[in-house]
Enzyme design. Sequence first.
Site, PDB file in Angstrom:
ATOM      1  N   VAL A  65       0.913  -1.176  -0.067  1.00 49.46           N
ATOM      2  CA  VAL A  65      -0.180   0.033   0.066  1.00 49.46           C
ATOM      3  C   VAL A  65       0.829   1.207   0.057  1.00 49.46           C
ATOM      4  O   VAL A  65       0.303   2.282  -0.329  1.00 49.46           O
ATOM      5  CB  VAL A  65      -0.958   0.029   1.254  1.00 49.46           C
ATOM      6  CG1 VAL A  65      -1.890  -1.090   1.179  1.00 49.46           C
ATOM      7  CG2 VAL A  65      -0.245   0.157   2.520  1.00 49.46           C
ATOM      8  N   TYR A 156       2.705   4.959  15.734  1.00 48.58           N
ATOM      9  CA  TYR A 156       1.479   4.137  15.452  1.00 48.58           C
ATOM     10  C   TYR A 156       0.342   5.191  15.856  1.00 48.58           C
ATOM     11  O   TYR A 156      -0.855   5.307  15.262  1.00 48.58           O
ATOM     12  CB  TYR A 156       1.278   2.818  16.249  1.00 48.58           C
ATOM     13  CG  TYR A 156       0.102   1.930  15.829  1.00 48.58           C
ATOM     14  CD1 TYR A 156       0.125   1.295  14.715  1.00 48.58           C
ATOM     15  CD2 TYR A 156      -1.059   1.971  16.739  1.00 48.58           C
ATOM     16  CE1 TYR A 156      -1.138   0.463  14.519  1.00 48.58           C
ATOM     17  CE2 TYR A 156      -2.038   1.269  16.438  1.00 48.58           C
ATOM     18  CZ  TYR A 156      -2.223   0.487  15.564  1.00 48.58           C
ATOM     19  OH  TYR A 156      -3.300  -0.304  15.073  1.00 48.58           O
TER      20      TYR A 156
HETATM   21  P1  NAP Z   1      -2.420  -8.134  11.170  1.00 46.75           P
HETATM   22  O1  NAP Z   1      -3.104  -9.365  11.438  1.00 46.75           O
HETATM   23  O2  NAP Z   1      -0.925  -8.105  11.259  1.00 46.75           O
HETATM   24  O3  NAP Z   1      -2.693  -8.137   9.785  1.00 46.75           O
HETATM   25  C1  NAP Z   1      -2.358  -6.879   8.779  1.00 46.75           C
HETATM   26  C2  NAP Z   1      -2.156  -7.371   7.444  1.00 46.75           C
HETATM   27  O4  NAP Z   1      -1.534  -6.269   6.475  1.00 46.75           O
HETATM   28  C3  NAP Z   1      -1.108  -8.598   7.290  1.00 46.75           C
HETATM   29  O5  NAP Z   1      -1.370  -9.448   6.336  1.00 46.75           O
HETATM   30  C4  NAP Z   1       0.130  -7.706   6.763  1.00 46.75           C
HETATM   31  O6  NAP Z   1       0.722  -8.607   5.729  1.00 46.75           O
HETATM   32  C5  NAP Z   1      -0.632  -6.728   5.770  1.00 46.75           C
HETATM   33  N1  NAP Z   1       0.381  -5.663   5.468  1.00 46.75           N
HETATM   34  C6  NAP Z   1       1.334  -5.021   6.244  1.00 46.75           C
HETATM   35  N2  NAP Z   1       1.955  -3.842   5.626  1.00 46.75           N
HETATM   36  C7  NAP Z   1       1.397  -4.169   4.381  1.00 46.75           C
HETATM   37  C8  NAP Z   1       1.679  -3.075   3.108  1.00 46.75           C
HETATM   38  N3  NAP Z   1       2.498  -2.257   3.058  1.00 46.75           N
HETATM   39  N4  NAP Z   1       0.834  -3.433   1.984  1.00 46.75           N
HETATM   40  C9  NAP Z   1      -0.166  -4.408   2.011  1.00 46.75           C
HETATM   41  N5  NAP Z   1      -0.277  -5.220   3.085  1.00 46.75           N
HETATM   42  C10 NAP Z   1       0.374  -5.058   4.243  1.00 46.75           C
HETATM   43  O7  NAP Z   1      -3.119  -6.891  11.726  1.00 46.75           O
HETATM   44  P2  NAP Z   1      -4.561  -6.597  12.427  1.00 46.75           P
HETATM   45  O8  NAP Z   1      -4.503  -6.882  13.753  1.00 46.75           O
HETATM   46  O9  NAP Z   1      -5.543  -7.320  11.498  1.00 46.75           O
HETATM   47  O10 NAP Z   1      -4.782  -5.286  12.085  1.00 46.75           O
HETATM   48  C11 NAP Z   1      -5.510  -4.739  10.742  1.00 46.75           C
HETATM   49  C12 NAP Z   1      -5.483  -3.295  10.982  1.00 46.75           C
HETATM   50  O11 NAP Z   1      -6.380  -2.813  12.103  1.00 46.75           O
HETATM   51  C13 NAP Z   1      -4.456  -2.258  11.122  1.00 46.75           C
HETATM   52  O12 NAP Z   1      -4.374  -1.192  10.449  1.00 46.75           O
HETATM   53  C14 NAP Z   1      -4.296  -2.167  12.328  1.00 46.75           C
HETATM   54  O13 NAP Z   1      -3.459  -1.145  12.620  1.00 46.75           O
HETATM   55  C15 NAP Z   1      -5.686  -2.006  12.804  1.00 46.75           C
HETATM   56  N6  NAP Z   1      -6.082  -2.307  14.511  1.00 46.75           N
HETATM   57  C16 NAP Z   1      -5.742  -3.541  14.818  1.00 46.75           C
HETATM   58  C17 NAP Z   1      -5.929  -3.577  16.474  1.00 46.75           C
HETATM   59  C18 NAP Z   1      -5.763  -4.821  17.013  1.00 46.75           C
HETATM   60  O14 NAP Z   1      -6.150  -5.093  18.221  1.00 46.75           O
HETATM   61  N7  NAP Z   1      -5.482  -5.906  16.402  1.00 46.75           N
HETATM   62  C19 NAP Z   1      -6.408  -2.631  17.099  1.00 46.75           C
HETATM   63  C20 NAP Z   1      -6.724  -1.337  16.429  1.00 46.75           C
HETATM   64  C21 NAP Z   1      -6.529  -1.197  14.969  1.00 46.75           C
HETATM   65  P3  NAP Z   1       2.208  -9.184   6.499  1.00 46.75           P
HETATM   66  O15 NAP Z   1       1.762  -9.999   7.672  1.00 46.75           O
HETATM   67  O16 NAP Z   1       3.034  -9.972   5.270  1.00 46.75           O
HETATM   68  O17 NAP Z   1       3.182  -8.191   7.223  1.00 46.75           O
END
Ligand code: NAP
Length: 248
Positions: A65, A156
Amino acid sequence: MERLLDGRVAVVTGAAQGIGFEIARTLHQHGARVVLADLDEQAAARAATDIAGDGSDCAGVACNVTSEDDVRAVVSGAVDRFGALDIFVNNAGITRDASMKKMTLENFDAVISVHLRGTWLGVREASAVMREQKSGSIVNISSLSGKSGNPGQTNYSAAKAGIVGLTKAAAKEVAHHNVRVNAVQPGLIRTPMTAAMPPDVFAQREADVPMKRAGEPGEVAGAVVFLASSLSSYITGSVIEVGGGRYM
Ligand code: NAP
């Protein structure tokens, strides 16, 4: 179940796992055709197959992205394949947590780049198609960390607060084209990202949540489906918190 998104075309970034995967799965369950975009093309393709089996209404594609070319290609690819772009979810994210004493400039830049540059590129490219169509819904995944500020997350929290400002500015620019831009701020959600947290830190954060539990990815996906559907047709520039009451 009433299907809220029959025939719509959606793109979800970072959709190979975690919240993004669940968003893609739920959009598809509601009748959308979905492009899952992620760094790892094979992981994205596997995720698409998990959702749709051999069906042709889901596709997994490679996309970093932070790359203007990649984001452009995902948007034009979705339009070429499915004929429109109705929903774009900027979900891809990373963390590089450290106190400011230890955080490197690389850690800061990497997080700002994926979240802010990535979301900005997604909003710009998706809204260009949607304004021509005179319809569309963009949903940006922020975080309660951007509302409250978390120690160890100066990068972040800054990026996630920035996504709120970006969402509101973009919403004002494109509202008269019938394109809506909203944000979701998840709290503590059980995903591979939070599985990396030390268990005692996770338990402490969970205890701080008024609902006394972490959220599930599907609970974030529900808010995204609402914002993507016509149930929210008069909502733009808003932020929905999905945090079990945390930092209310
Ligand atoms: P996750 O399990 O780490 O999944 C994130 C996905 O994004 C992974 O597949 C990752 O690929 C991919 N990614 C990373 N960098 C990228 C890039 N440059 N281009 C395209 N894809 C990329 O995270 P999640 O917990 O599901 O989080 C999803 C979203 O929710 C994020 O924006 C996060 O900040 C937000 N969020 C999460 C939480 C929480 O508690 N989990 C809370 C608040 C907000 P790789 O694995 O190959 O790096």
